[in-house]
Scaffold this motif. Sequence first.
Motif, PDB file in Angstrom:
ATOM      1  N   PRO A   3       0.816  -1.227   0.000  1.00  0.00           N
ATOM      2  CA  PRO A   3       0.000   0.000   0.000  1.00  0.00           C
ATOM      3  C   PRO A   3       0.844   1.269   0.000  1.00  0.00           C
ATOM      4  O   PRO A   3       0.490   2.260  -0.647  1.00  0.00           O
ATOM      5  CB  PRO A   3      -0.820  -0.112   1.280  1.00  0.00           C
ATOM      6  CG  PRO A   3      -0.868  -1.559   1.592  1.00  0.00           C
ATOM      7  CD  PRO A   3       0.437  -2.109   1.101  1.00  0.00           C
ATOM      8  N   LEU A   4       1.961   1.250   0.690  1.00  0.00           N
ATOM      9  CA  LEU A   4       2.839   2.417   0.702  1.00  0.00           C
ATOM     10  C   LEU A   4       3.395   2.688  -0.692  1.00  0.00           C
ATOM     11  O   LEU A   4       3.429   3.838  -1.148  1.00  0.00           O
ATOM     12  CB  LEU A   4       3.980   2.207   1.702  1.00  0.00           C
ATOM     13  CG  LEU A   4       4.988   3.346   1.803  1.00  0.00           C
ATOM     14  CD1 LEU A   4       4.320   4.600   2.320  1.00  0.00           C
ATOM     15  CD2 LEU A   4       6.143   2.946   2.689  1.00  0.00           C
ATOM     16  N   LEU A   5       3.805   1.645  -1.388  1.00  0.00           N
ATOM     17  CA  LEU A   5       4.307   1.810  -2.753  1.00  0.00           C
ATOM     18  C   LEU A   5       3.203   2.302  -3.692  1.00  0.00           C
ATOM     19  O   LEU A   5       3.458   3.122  -4.581  1.00  0.00           O
ATOM     20  CB  LEU A   5       4.891   0.494  -3.262  1.00  0.00           C
ATOM     21  CG  LEU A   5       6.219   0.083  -2.626  1.00  0.00           C
ATOM     22  CD1 LEU A   5       6.622  -1.297  -3.123  1.00  0.00           C
ATOM     23  CD2 LEU A   5       7.303   1.091  -2.917  1.00  0.00           C
ATOM     24  N   LEU A   6       1.970   1.808  -3.503  1.00  0.00           N
ATOM     25  CA  LEU A   6       0.867   2.268  -4.348  1.00  0.00           C
ATOM     26  C   LEU A   6       0.558   3.745  -4.108  1.00  0.00           C
ATOM     27  O   LEU A   6       0.302   4.490  -5.056  1.00  0.00           O
ATOM     28  CB  LEU A   6      -0.377   1.421  -4.089  1.00  0.00           C
ATOM     29  CG  LEU A   6      -0.325  -0.011  -4.632  1.00  0.00           C
ATOM     30  CD1 LEU A   6      -1.571  -0.771  -4.212  1.00  0.00           C
ATOM     31  CD2 LEU A   6      -0.168  -0.010  -6.130  1.00  0.00           C
ATOM     32  N   VAL A   7       0.606   4.180  -2.861  1.00  0.00           N
ATOM     33  CA  VAL A   7       0.369   5.586  -2.555  1.00  0.00           C
ATOM     34  C   VAL A   7       1.482   6.449  -3.133  1.00  0.00           C
ATOM     35  O   VAL A   7       1.221   7.506  -3.724  1.00  0.00           O
ATOM     36  CB  VAL A   7       0.237   5.785  -1.028  1.00  0.00           C
ATOM     37  CG1 VAL A   7       0.273   7.260  -0.682  1.00  0.00           C
ATOM     38  CG2 VAL A   7      -1.029   5.143  -0.525  1.00  0.00           C
ATOM     39  N   LEU A   8       2.712   6.014  -3.014  1.00  0.00           N
ATOM     40  CA  LEU A   8       3.828   6.776  -3.582  1.00  0.00           C
ATOM     41  C   LEU A   8       3.737   6.832  -5.102  1.00  0.00           C
ATOM     42  O   LEU A   8       4.022   7.866  -5.711  1.00  0.00           O
ATOM     43  CB  LEU A   8       5.156   6.162  -3.141  1.00  0.00           C
ATOM     44  CG  LEU A   8       5.527   6.387  -1.679  1.00  0.00           C
ATOM     45  CD1 LEU A   8       6.806   5.622  -1.347  1.00  0.00           C
ATOM     46  CD2 LEU A   8       5.690   7.847  -1.366  1.00  0.00           C
ATOM     47  N   LEU A   9       3.315   5.738  -5.721  1.00  0.00           N
ATOM     48  CA  LEU A   9       3.142   5.719  -7.178  1.00  0.00           C
ATOM     49  C   LEU A   9       2.020   6.673  -7.588  1.00  0.00           C
ATOM     50  O   LEU A   9       2.147   7.407  -8.574  1.00  0.00           O
ATOM     51  CB  LEU A   9       2.839   4.298  -7.651  1.00  0.00           C
ATOM     52  CG  LEU A   9       2.664   4.108  -9.147  1.00  0.00           C
ATOM     53  CD1 LEU A   9       3.949   4.463  -9.884  1.00  0.00           C
ATOM     54  CD2 LEU A   9       2.255   2.692  -9.459  1.00  0.00           C
TER      55      LEU A   9
END
Length: 56
Positions: A3-9
Amino acid sequence: MVPLLLVLLLVLVLFGAGFALKVLWWIALIVLVLWLLGFVTRGSAPGGGRSRWYRW
């Protein structure tokens, strides 16, 4: 972690889109100014009429 990577993306995509849209607005404004200046600075045609500074 995913989820953190998706938010950063998502933040990266939105930032890129916002920057691209801002650049496109500036380009559109410059083209508009050049287009309006073309009407002001166009010369006369040899036949006595007004010539067009664009090709279409």
